[in-house]
Scaffold this active site. Sequence first.
Site, PDB file in Angstrom:
ATOM      1  N   CYS A   1       0.822  -1.231   0.000  1.00  0.00           N
ATOM      2  CA  CYS A   1       0.000   0.000   0.000  1.00  0.00           C
ATOM      3  C   CYS A   1       0.849   1.271   0.000  1.00  0.00           C
ATOM      4  CB  CYS A   1      -0.931   0.006   1.205  1.00  0.00           C
ATOM      5  SG  CYS A   1      -1.996  -1.421   1.217  1.00  0.00           S
TER       6      CYS A   1
ATOM      7  N   HIS B   1      -3.162   7.161   2.320  1.00  0.00           N
ATOM      8  CA  HIS B   1      -3.578   5.826   1.872  1.00  0.00           C
ATOM      9  C   HIS B   1      -4.897   5.484   2.587  1.00  0.00           C
ATOM     10  CE1 HIS B   1      -3.936   1.676   1.112  1.00  0.00           C
ATOM     11  NE2 HIS B   1      -3.589   1.296   2.323  1.00  0.00           N
TER      12      HIS B   1
ATOM     13  N   ASN C   1     -10.009  -0.298   0.133  1.00  0.00           N
ATOM     14  CA  ASN C   1      -8.545  -0.189   0.119  1.00  0.00           C
ATOM     15  C   ASN C   1      -8.042  -0.711  -1.228  1.00  0.00           C
ATOM     16  OD1 ASN C   1      -5.794  -0.593   0.405  1.00  0.00           O
ATOM     17  ND2 ASN C   1      -5.931  -1.441   2.479  1.00  0.00           N
TER      18      ASN C   1
HETATM   19  O1  UT7 Z   1      -3.531  -1.170   3.757  1.00  0.00           O
HETATM   20  C1  UT7 Z   1      -2.702  -1.301   4.873  1.00  0.00           C
HETATM   21  C2  UT7 Z   1      -2.950  -2.560   5.611  1.00  0.00           C
HETATM   22  N1  UT7 Z   1      -4.267  -2.783   6.134  1.00  0.00           N
HETATM   23  C3  UT7 Z   1      -4.823  -2.064   7.125  1.00  0.00           C
HETATM   24  O2  UT7 Z   1      -4.347  -1.033   7.486  1.00  0.00           O
HETATM   25  C4  UT7 Z   1      -6.037  -2.651   7.802  1.00  0.00           C
HETATM   26  C5  UT7 Z   1      -6.054  -2.268   9.242  1.00  0.00           C
HETATM   27  N2  UT7 Z   1      -7.042  -2.938  10.028  1.00  0.00           N
HETATM   28  C6  UT7 Z   1      -8.384  -2.712   9.962  1.00  0.00           C
HETATM   29  O3  UT7 Z   1      -8.834  -1.954   9.140  1.00  0.00           O
HETATM   30  C7  UT7 Z   1      -9.274  -3.357  10.990  1.00  0.00           C
HETATM   31  O4  UT7 Z   1      -8.496  -4.032  11.938  1.00  0.00           O
HETATM   32  C8  UT7 Z   1     -10.334  -4.337  10.398  1.00  0.00           C
HETATM   33  C9  UT7 Z   1     -11.406  -3.579   9.672  1.00  0.00           C
HETATM   34  C10 UT7 Z   1      -9.660  -5.342   9.477  1.00  0.00           C
HETATM   35  C11 UT7 Z   1     -11.022  -5.119  11.531  1.00  0.00           C
HETATM   36  O5  UT7 Z   1     -11.600  -4.222  12.446  1.00  0.00           O
HETATM   37  P1  UT7 Z   1     -11.346  -4.407  14.021  1.00  0.00           P
HETATM   38  O6  UT7 Z   1     -12.126  -3.350  14.681  1.00  0.00           O
HETATM   39  O7  UT7 Z   1      -9.863  -4.415  14.238  1.00  0.00           O
HETATM   40  O8  UT7 Z   1     -12.011  -5.796  14.295  1.00  0.00           O
HETATM   41  P2  UT7 Z   1     -11.355  -7.125  14.890  1.00  0.00           P
HETATM   42  O9  UT7 Z   1     -10.500  -7.802  13.881  1.00  0.00           O
HETATM   43  O10 UT7 Z   1     -10.738  -6.839  16.241  1.00  0.00           O
HETATM   44  O11 UT7 Z   1     -12.627  -8.000  15.125  1.00  0.00           O
HETATM   45  C12 UT7 Z   1     -13.687  -7.574  16.032  1.00  0.00           C
HETATM   46  C13 UT7 Z   1     -14.870  -8.539  15.879  1.00  0.00           C
HETATM   47  C14 UT7 Z   1     -14.450 -10.008  15.894  1.00  0.00           C
HETATM   48  O12 UT7 Z   1     -15.488 -10.731  16.557  1.00  0.00           O
HETATM   49  P3  UT7 Z   1     -15.361 -11.171  18.095  1.00  0.00           P
HETATM   50  O13 UT7 Z   1     -14.118 -12.010  18.154  1.00  0.00           O
HETATM   51  O14 UT7 Z   1     -15.224  -9.891  18.856  1.00  0.00           O
HETATM   52  O15 UT7 Z   1     -16.630 -11.898  18.342  1.00  0.00           O
HETATM   53  C15 UT7 Z   1     -14.432 -10.386  14.445  1.00  0.00           C
HETATM   54  O16 UT7 Z   1     -14.670 -11.756  14.225  1.00  0.00           O
HETATM   55  O17 UT7 Z   1     -15.485  -8.322  14.602  1.00  0.00           O
HETATM   56  C16 UT7 Z   1     -15.584  -9.572  13.912  1.00  0.00           C
HETATM   57  N3  UT7 Z   1     -15.496  -9.303  12.473  1.00  0.00           N
HETATM   58  C17 UT7 Z   1     -16.560  -9.049  11.706  1.00  0.00           C
HETATM   59  N4  UT7 Z   1     -17.872  -8.972  11.987  1.00  0.00           N
HETATM   60  C18 UT7 Z   1     -18.698  -8.684  10.959  1.00  0.00           C
HETATM   61  C19 UT7 Z   1     -14.350  -9.242  11.716  1.00  0.00           C
HETATM   62  N5  UT7 Z   1     -14.683  -8.965  10.433  1.00  0.00           N
HETATM   63  C20 UT7 Z   1     -16.044  -8.850  10.416  1.00  0.00           C
HETATM   64  C21 UT7 Z   1     -16.963  -8.560   9.398  1.00  0.00           C
HETATM   65  N6  UT7 Z   1     -18.272  -8.476   9.700  1.00  0.00           N
HETATM   66  N7  UT7 Z   1     -16.571  -8.337   8.126  1.00  0.00           N
END
Ligand code: UT7
Length: 350
Positions: free
Chosen positions: A114, A254, A284
Site C-alpha cells: 500500500c 492511503h 482499500n
Molecule cells: O492497507 C494497509 C494494511 N491494512 C490495514 O491497514 C487494515 C487495518 N485494520 C483494519 O482496518 C481493521 O483491523 C479491520 C477492519 C480489518 C477489523 O476491524 P477491528 O475493529 O480491528 O475488528 P477485529 O478484527 O478486532 O474483530 C472484532 C470482531 C471479531 O469478533 P469477536 O471475536 O469480537 O466476536 C471479528 O470476528 O469483529 C468480527 N469481524 C466481523 N464482523 C462482521 C471481523 N470482520 C467482520 C466482518 N463483519 N466483516
Amino acid sequence: MVHHAAVTGWGWYSPAQILSNDDLAKIVDTNDEWIQSRTGIRERRIAGPGETTSSMATNAARQALEEAELAAQDLDLIICATTTPDHLIPATACLIQQNLGADQAAAFDLNTACTGFLYALAVGTQFIKGGGAKRILVVAGETLSRFVNFEDRGTCILFGDGAAAVVLEATSQNAGVLSTVLGSKGDVEQILSIEAGGSARPATAQTVAEKAHCIKMRGNEIFKLAVRSMAQSAQEALAKAGLSVNDLRAVIPHQANHRILTATQSVLGLSEDQMFINIDRYGNTGASSIPIALGEFLHANPIDAGEHLLIVAFGGGLTWGAAVLRWADIPAIKRERKESLLRKNFALTG
Ligand code: UT7
C-alpha cells in the site's frame, strides 16, 4: 543544474463493477452496518473478467499523459507500483510501456504494497534530481480482488481494484516533491502477507486448496502500527520540508480504514477539510489508493501553484512513509516545453 520533480499530469481508472456491502453480506457472515462503522467502506470496484492490473494502469496512464499534454514517446521511465502484477514475468510496467507505445522509456515494477505509490514517487524524484530521467510515469495498479479469500470476512470486505498515474517532470521551479520519508520493517511475523506463489512456497495443489495465494492479515495489529507510523512520517516529512500542518492545503492519505484516517488526523492536529477521504466508494485499493484519491481531489478542488499537499501511507512489507509536494506552475512548465521544442527545431533547420 539540480532539477525538481513536479507532478504535471494525473489520471485514474476504476472498473465499472461495484461490489456493495450488501453484496458481500450474501457471501460471508457480515453486514453493511458493521462494515461501515468499522471501516467507513460502502462499496468497492472490482475488475471485470477482461481487466488486469496492466490494462487498468494503461487507462490511467493515458489520462495522466493527456492532462500533462505529453505523448507516450516523451516518457523516459515508467515505474509501476503493484502488489498484484499481471504475471511474475514480465513486469507490469513493461506491459504498460508496450500498451502505451512508450518506446523511449525504461520500465520496472516496485512492490511495497500500500506504500507503493509513495515509494515510486520517491524513486522517480531521485531519478529526476540525479539527471537520469526528465519525464516519468509513476503508475500504480492493483487487482486485489483476485488475491482475496472471499470466505474470510476479516479481509474480503476491505479491498478493491483500480489504477492511477501521475506524470513526474523535471522543472527548474522551486516546486514539486519537497521531501520524502520512507521506512520499513521486515514482516517476518506475517502480519500482512500472501504466503504462497513465491519461491519460499511455490504453487502446489495444496497451496491452492489452502487459499495460501490470498491475502492474510491480522487487522488490529496493523491498525495500531498504521496510525503511529503515518503520523510520525508525516511529521518528519513536514519538518524536512520546513513546513507545518497549517501550511498544508490537503493531506492525501492511503485509504485503509476510515478510523485509521481520523485517528491520524487527530494526532497531527489537522482540520476535517484538510484530510481527503474517499474510502467509502473504493475500499482499500493498495498502491493505487493515494493516486486515485489525488486524482479525485484535484478534480474537485482546483489547486494553485505554491500550495502544499502531503501524502502518507502504511502497508505490507511492512512499509510506511510520507512526502510533501509544493504544487508547480504547470502552465509555465508546458510553455517552457514548447519553447524548448521550438528552439530545438530552429537549431535543426537554421
Ligand atoms: O492497507 C494497509 C494494511 N491494512 C490495514 O491497514 C487494515 C487495518 N485494520 C483494519 O482496518 C481493521 O483491523 C479491520 C477492519 C480489518 C477489523 O476491524 P477491528 O475493529 O480491528 O475488528 P477485529 O478484527 O478486532 O474483530 C472484532 C470482531 C471479531 O469478533 P469477536 O471475536 O469480537 O466476536 C471479528 O470476528 O469483529 C468480527 N469481524 C466481523 N464482523 C462482521 C471481523 N470482520 C467482520 C466482518 N463483519 N466483516
